[in-house]
Motif scaffolding. Structure first.
Motif, PDB file in Angstrom:
ATOM      1  N   ALA A  74       0.827  -1.207   0.000  1.00  0.00           N
ATOM      2  CA  ALA A  74       0.000   0.000   0.000  1.00  0.00           C
ATOM      3  C   ALA A  74       0.860   1.255   0.000  1.00  0.00           C
ATOM      4  O   ALA A  74       0.591   2.214  -0.727  1.00  0.00           O
ATOM      5  N   GLY A  75       1.920   1.262   0.816  1.00  0.00           N
ATOM      6  CA  GLY A  75       2.789   2.433   0.893  1.00  0.00           C
ATOM      7  C   GLY A  75       3.517   2.710  -0.405  1.00  0.00           C
ATOM      8  O   GLY A  75       3.588   3.857  -0.865  1.00  0.00           O
ATOM      9  N   ILE A  76       4.052   1.661  -1.012  1.00  0.00           N
ATOM     10  CA  ILE A  76       4.763   1.831  -2.284  1.00  0.00           C
ATOM     11  C   ILE A  76       3.801   2.313  -3.371  1.00  0.00           C
ATOM     12  O   ILE A  76       4.119   3.230  -4.142  1.00  0.00           O
ATOM     13  N   GLY A  77       2.612   1.706  -3.421  1.00  0.00           N
ATOM     14  CA  GLY A  77       1.627   2.109  -4.428  1.00  0.00           C
ATOM     15  C   GLY A  77       1.189   3.549  -4.258  1.00  0.00           C
ATOM     16  O   GLY A  77       1.134   4.321  -5.227  1.00  0.00           O
ATOM     17  N   GLU A  78       0.889   3.934  -3.029  1.00  0.00           N
ATOM     18  CA  GLU A  78       0.432   5.305  -2.743  1.00  0.00           C
ATOM     19  C   GLU A  78       1.465   6.340  -3.151  1.00  0.00           C
ATOM     20  O   GLU A  78       1.171   7.298  -3.884  1.00  0.00           O
ATOM     21  N   HIS A  79       2.704   6.176  -2.693  1.00  0.00           N
ATOM     22  CA  HIS A  79       3.732   7.195  -2.925  1.00  0.00           C
ATOM     23  C   HIS A  79       4.199   7.247  -4.372  1.00  0.00           C
ATOM     24  O   HIS A  79       4.511   8.328  -4.884  1.00  0.00           O
ATOM     25  N   CYS A  80       4.258   6.103  -5.034  1.00  0.00           N
ATOM     26  CA  CYS A  80       4.719   6.091  -6.425  1.00  0.00           C
ATOM     27  C   CYS A  80       3.675   6.699  -7.370  1.00  0.00           C
ATOM     28  O   CYS A  80       4.027   7.475  -8.265  1.00  0.00           O
ATOM     29  N   VAL A  81       2.415   6.358  -7.173  1.00  0.00           N
ATOM     30  CA  VAL A  81       1.360   6.883  -8.047  1.00  0.00           C
ATOM     31  C   VAL A  81       1.217   8.397  -7.898  1.00  0.00           C
ATOM     32  O   VAL A  81       1.057   9.119  -8.880  1.00  0.00           O
ATOM     33  N   MET A  82       1.313   8.893  -6.673  1.00  0.00           N
ATOM     34  CA  MET A  82       1.076  10.308  -6.412  1.00  0.00           C
ATOM     35  C   MET A  82       2.352  11.141  -6.352  1.00  0.00           C
ATOM     36  O   MET A  82       2.313  12.335  -6.017  1.00  0.00           O
ATOM     37  N   TYR A  83       3.480  10.550  -6.685  1.00  0.00           N
ATOM     38  CA  TYR A  83       4.751  11.266  -6.544  1.00  0.00           C
ATOM     39  C   TYR A  83       4.832  12.560  -7.355  1.00  0.00           C
ATOM     40  O   TYR A  83       5.330  13.570  -6.852  1.00  0.00           O
ATOM     41  N   PRO A  84       4.368  12.581  -8.608  1.00  0.00           N
ATOM     42  CA  PRO A  84       4.425  13.852  -9.352  1.00  0.00           C
ATOM     43  C   PRO A  84       3.681  14.994  -8.656  1.00  0.00           C
ATOM     44  O   PRO A  84       4.148  16.149  -8.659  1.00  0.00           O
ATOM     45  N   TRP A 100      10.410  13.941 -17.394  1.00  0.00           N
ATOM     46  CA  TRP A 100      10.720  13.055 -16.270  1.00  0.00           C
ATOM     47  C   TRP A 100      11.052  13.813 -14.989  1.00  0.00           C
ATOM     48  O   TRP A 100      11.250  13.188 -13.951  1.00  0.00           O
ATOM     49  N   ARG A 101      11.099  15.152 -15.083  1.00  0.00           N
ATOM     50  CA  ARG A 101      11.490  15.925 -13.896  1.00  0.00           C
ATOM     51  C   ARG A 101      10.545  15.736 -12.707  1.00  0.00           C
ATOM     52  O   ARG A 101      11.009  15.662 -11.557  1.00  0.00           O
ATOM     53  N   PRO A 102       9.225  15.641 -12.897  1.00  0.00           N
ATOM     54  CA  PRO A 102       8.335  15.474 -11.733  1.00  0.00           C
ATOM     55  C   PRO A 102       8.526  14.168 -10.961  1.00  0.00           C
ATOM     56  O   PRO A 102       8.037  14.052  -9.838  1.00  0.00           O
ATOM     57  N   VAL A 103       9.224  13.193 -11.556  1.00  0.00           N
ATOM     58  CA  VAL A 103       9.392  11.915 -10.859  1.00  0.00           C
ATOM     59  C   VAL A 103      10.835  11.696 -10.400  1.00  0.00           C
ATOM     60  O   VAL A 103      11.177  10.597  -9.943  1.00  0.00           O
ATOM     61  N   ARG A 104      11.670  12.722 -10.492  1.00  0.00           N
ATOM     62  CA  ARG A 104      13.044  12.559 -10.012  1.00  0.00           C
ATOM     63  C   ARG A 104      13.031  12.333  -8.500  1.00  0.00           C
ATOM     64  O   ARG A 104      12.419  13.083  -7.759  1.00  0.00           O
ATOM     65  N   GLY A 105      13.706  11.288  -8.062  1.00  0.00           N
ATOM     66  CA  GLY A 105      13.746  10.947  -6.639  1.00  0.00           C
ATOM     67  C   GLY A 105      12.701   9.936  -6.208  1.00  0.00           C
ATOM     68  O   GLY A 105      12.596   9.625  -5.018  1.00  0.00           O
ATOM     69  N   ILE A 106      11.942   9.420  -7.153  1.00  0.00           N
ATOM     70  CA  ILE A 106      10.857   8.500  -6.798  1.00  0.00           C
ATOM     71  C   ILE A 106      11.386   7.208  -6.179  1.00  0.00           C
ATOM     72  O   ILE A 106      10.732   6.605  -5.320  1.00  0.00           O
ATOM     73  N   ASN A 107      12.591   6.777  -6.590  1.00  0.00           N
ATOM     74  CA  ASN A 107      13.138   5.538  -6.024  1.00  0.00           C
ATOM     75  C   ASN A 107      13.506   5.693  -4.555  1.00  0.00           C
ATOM     76  O   ASN A 107      13.492   4.716  -3.793  1.00  0.00           O
TER      77      ASN A 107
END
Length: 348
Positions: A41-51, A87-94
């Motif tokens: 749940a945590g990985i899904g939440e943060h990755c989808v909404m990261y931008p 790709w700038r809005p997702v920099r740092g997603i990992n």
């Protein structure tokens, strides 16, 4: 079973079935289920909404670069993608993905355990204060893991960030600011997140009591309750989130010749007021609510789905094992009767 073959059974031999009974006594409230479902749940939440989270960080900056001044969320997305790349809005997603898994695993597992204890095992009609207390305690463990990831991802989200990789960012912070920099905002994070999650869980459980009093698996009820809870909690705690962002980013425009580093909530709050007045505490409120509502809806939907799925599979396995054990007992009984009858025959 226990290293004894049927061919070697003796008449009236007693069979030890302790191993069979162990399978039949498996618990239904499994911590492993909460850990696994919480991590997903945590990985899904943060990755989808990261931008959207990246935009929130930008909009909370107190002295932004003229090229990073945005009217609203859509204007921010447009300018970031046009001038800095798609790709700038997702920099740092990992970074956030790596932290969100273990952080949310402990978060949900701790919450479920404490909620059950504080409510005396009740599943419906629960005490709102007990749920809030359980959420607050779960936050302490969650933030202890998540805080370093928050620091790294916000350093990479700000305009003009020199970091292109997570490891490069971690190395630079560690060399120039020390390990304490990863937890500089931890007290502020707790001061913000304890009330945030207390409100979040209280509202979530209340709306669940209204929509889904039986607490059955209901994706619509879980998602809607999560969205409402996240939006209410986000709006109330935005001023503390602004202070936390400043502590994490150490925004150059907020520093002075006398203050090279902003330390602690009080120092951060003074800097916000000095630069933006009272309105500064509510910078990025819209983006924060837009981020939190779908994020918490996703988190609860994914968590409840995997909790339901994992429990269902484990219950099916337990039921199959029980049936096999019953059949095994019947077979043993048949074999034992046959052996007894054979032993009763007179020898020639």
């Amino acid at each position: 079973m226990n290293g004894v073959e049927v061919g070697n059974l003796r008449p009236n031999m007693e069979i030890d079935v302790d191993e069979i009974d162990e399978y039949e006594s498996l618990p239904t409230d499994r911590v492993s289920t909460h850990l696994m479902a919480g991590a997903l749940a945590g990985i899904g939440e943060h990755c989808v909404m990261y931008p959207v989270d990246s935009v929130k960080t930008r909009m909370q900056c107190l002295k932004p670069n003229p090229k990073a001044t945005y009217k609203n969320i859509f204007d921010a997305f447009y300018k970031i993608i046009r001038y800095e790349g798609i790709w700038r809005p997702v920099r740092g997603i990992n970074a956030v993905a790596g932290g969100a898994g273990p952080a949310h695993a402990m978060y949900f597992a701790c919450y479920e355990k404490m909620k059950k204890i504080l409510n005396g095992g009740q599943t419906s009609g629960q005490n709102a204060l007990a749920n809030g207390a359980a959420g607050g305690l779960a936050t302490v463990f969650h933030d202890a893991v998540m805080n370093p990831a928050e620091v790294v991802k916000q350093r990479m989200q700000v305009y003009g960030s020199p970091y292109c990789s997570v490891w490069g960012c971690i190395r630079d912070i560690w060399l120039h600011e020390g390990t304490a920099a990863f937890y500089r905002s931890y007290p502020t994070q707790l001061i913000m997140n304890i009330p945030f999650h207390a409100i979040h869980f209280m509202v979530y459980e209340y709306t669940q009591d209204m929509q889904n009093p039986e607490r059955s698996y209901d994706p619509l009820a879980h998602g809607l309750s999560g969205a409402i809870a996240g939006g209410v909690a986000a709006a109330i705690t935005t001023p503390l989130d602004v202070c936390k962002t400043l502590l994490n980013t150490q925004e150059s425009g907020a520093l002075t010749s006398r203050q090279y580093v902003i330390r602690g909530l009080a120092s951060s709050a003074r800097a916000v007021y000095r630069l933006q007045g009272l309105s500064g505490y509510f910078r990025g409120t819209q983006a924060r609510i837009v981020f939190q509502m779908p994020a918490t809806a996703i988190a609860w939907s994914v968590y409840e789905f995997f909790k339901y799925s994992i429990n269902k599979k484990q219950d099916q396995l337990q039921e199959t094992t029980y049936i096999d054990a019953s059949n095994f007992r019947s077979s043993l009984g048949t074999v034992n009767v046959g052996l007894v009858a054979a032993s009763d025959k007179p020898s020639r």
